[in-house]
Design an enzyme around this catalytic site. Structure first.
Site, PDB file in Angstrom:
ATOM      1  N   HIS A 239      -0.990  -0.322  -9.677  1.00 40.98           N
ATOM      2  CA  HIS A 239      -1.736  -1.079  -8.806  1.00 40.98           C
ATOM      3  C   HIS A 239      -2.317  -2.491  -9.245  1.00 40.98           C
ATOM      4  CE1 HIS A 239      -3.798  -1.417  -4.437  1.00 40.98           C
ATOM      5  NE2 HIS A 239      -3.639  -2.645  -4.915  1.00 40.98           N
TER       6      HIS A 239
ATOM      7  N   ASP B 168       4.183  -0.677  -7.037  1.00 40.57           N
ATOM      8  CA  ASP B 168       2.781  -1.097  -7.665  1.00 40.57           C
ATOM      9  C   ASP B 168       1.746  -0.013  -7.065  1.00 40.57           C
ATOM     10  OD1 ASP B 168       1.085  -2.437  -9.481  1.00 40.57           O
ATOM     11  OD2 ASP B 168       0.447  -3.532  -7.511  1.00 40.57           O
TER      12      ASP B 168
ATOM     13  N   ARG C 299       0.910  -1.050  -0.125  1.00 39.02           N
ATOM     14  CA  ARG C 299      -0.020  -0.147  -0.080  1.00 39.02           C
ATOM     15  C   ARG C 299       0.768   1.265  -0.024  1.00 39.02           C
ATOM     16  NH1 ARG C 299      -3.435  -2.895  -1.502  1.00 39.02           N
ATOM     17  NH2 ARG C 299      -5.304  -3.009  -0.656  1.00 39.02           N
TER      18      ARG C 299
ATOM     19  N   GLU D 282      -3.067   7.531  -4.497  1.00 36.36           N
ATOM     20  CA  GLU D 282      -3.163   6.652  -5.873  1.00 36.36           C
ATOM     21  C   GLU D 282      -4.650   6.814  -6.305  1.00 36.36           C
ATOM     22  OE1 GLU D 282      -1.793   2.589  -5.264  1.00 36.36           O
ATOM     23  OE2 GLU D 282      -3.912   1.897  -5.198  1.00 36.36           O
TER      24      GLU D 282
END
Ligand code: NAD
Length: 329
Positions: A296, A259, A235, A264
């Site tokens: 993500h 990622d 996260r 985000e």
């Protein structure tokens, strides 16, 4: 006229519809491709169960519109997009999908590490731009490196197992140590400070909690080895983005594979606005040659997606039958 739907599925992809309609009638379940903050069910009063993906920020403001809500079945492992305090106070249970992608996400973390180690994005750009030279593209081996894993749960342990195949020296930190696992996989549990000071590569596999917020911050980075590589598939909030940027700029951090990013959700199509300074630094990170950012996407394989929808349906059916499969809060 609104149909009194009992279950509302948000962020539904076309291919998921057949799985959902096999389990629920079209009078029972409302399906929309939108995130929960963009569209509400016409008859919110009837809705007892909501199923979302991570782009649906389930804040108190939104959840209050569903006065009879009993369950949120998130189609993800993490559930930090849901207001847990509101759910606890109002008796709303949360079910997640704990095991859909431990290999899937671990593979993505390995892919990010390999992309950085072998300078893949820059090499591909180089060749596509018509140049077939290796100048400035020297990478590094993973074999023999010390790789520190923060979090030895489902994903972290798979990542360890995969990296053992590269003959890396694996150390790990977790608040709950699994000594049988340590012996089985051949890694060593260490304290967090030790992990920071000894690791050539650090990969994050803990959930985002108050206790893990900015676990990678200026102090932590200062304690790390020069030229450390950071991988985050967990996260965005685990890493202080400004500290990461400063570390990369100074060369203290060699490279980063991400990622997930702080804020985000503000970068997705829904158009919600985020912290402008953070968005600016994110944009700078995305364009740095020693940073690889994916959207993500670590969970996003065909096999994992099918496991996610099947498990979510099982979670909801169990709840409807007074069961408690995968209830996490
Ligand atoms: P898990 O619950 O199996 O493992 C988490 C581990 O973290 C546990 O061993 C736990 O003891 C440890 N932990 C918790 N708090 C800690 C703390 N304060 N300090 C140290 N260790 C702590 O979870 P998992 O399935 O391995 O997933 C890890 C995270 O990966 C999820 O929470 C989610 O945020 C993220 N994830 C990302 C994607 C993606 O697509 N990028 C997909 C799935 C999961």
């Amino acid at each position: 006229m609104s149909i009194p739907y009992k279950v509302a599925f948000f962020e539904v992809k076309d291919w998921e519809r057949s799985y959902i309609y096999e389990a629920f009638s079209d009078k029972e379940a409302f399906l929309t491709e939108k995130a929960i903050d963009e569209e509400y069910v016409l008859n919110c009063e009837s809705v007892e169960i909501i199923s979302t993906f991570i782009n649906s920020g389930c804040s108190e403001e939104i959840l209050k519109k569903y006065p009879n809500l009993k369950l949120i079945a998130t189609r993800s492992t993490g559930y930090d997009h849901i207001d847990l305090d509101y759910c606890r106070t109002n008796g709303v249970k949360i079910a997640n999908v704990p095991n859909y992608g431990e290999d899937t996400v671990a593979e993505h973390a390995v892919a990010l590490l390999l992309a950085l180690a072998k300078r893949l994005p820059e090499s591909i750009d180089r060749v596509k731009s018509g140049h077939f030279s290796t100048k400035g593209l020297t990478g590094f081996d993973i074999k023999g490196k010390v790789v520190g894993v923060i979090g030895t749960g489902h994903i972290g342990r798979n990542f360890i197992s995969m990296l053992k195949g590269f003959e890396a020296n694996m150390i790990a930190y977790d608040i709950k140590r699994d000594f049988a696992l340590e012996e089985e996989l051949g890694f060593t549990y260490v304290e967090l400070d030790y992990l920071f000071s000894k690791s050539d590569v650090i990969s994050l596999h803990v959930p985002y909690l108050k206790s893990t917020h900015h676990i990678i911050n200026t102090t932590a980075i200062k304690a790390m080895k020069d030229g450390v590589v950071i991988i985050n598939t967990s996260r965005g909030g685990l890493v202080d983005t400004f500290a990461l940027y400063e570390g990369l700029k100074s060369g203290k951090i060699k490279s980063a594979g991400l990622d997930v990013l702080e804020e985000e959700s503000a970068m997705k199509e829904s158009g919600c606005r985020g912290d402008a300074r953070l968005m600016e630094v994110n944009d700078t990170l995305i364009h740095m040659s020693n940073v690889v950012v994916t959207p993500h996407n670590a969970f996003n394989t065909t096999e994992a997606l099918v496991r996610i929808i099947k498990t979510t349906i099982e979670n909801i059916k169990s709840f409807m039958n007074n069961g408690s499969v995968n209830i996490v809060s």
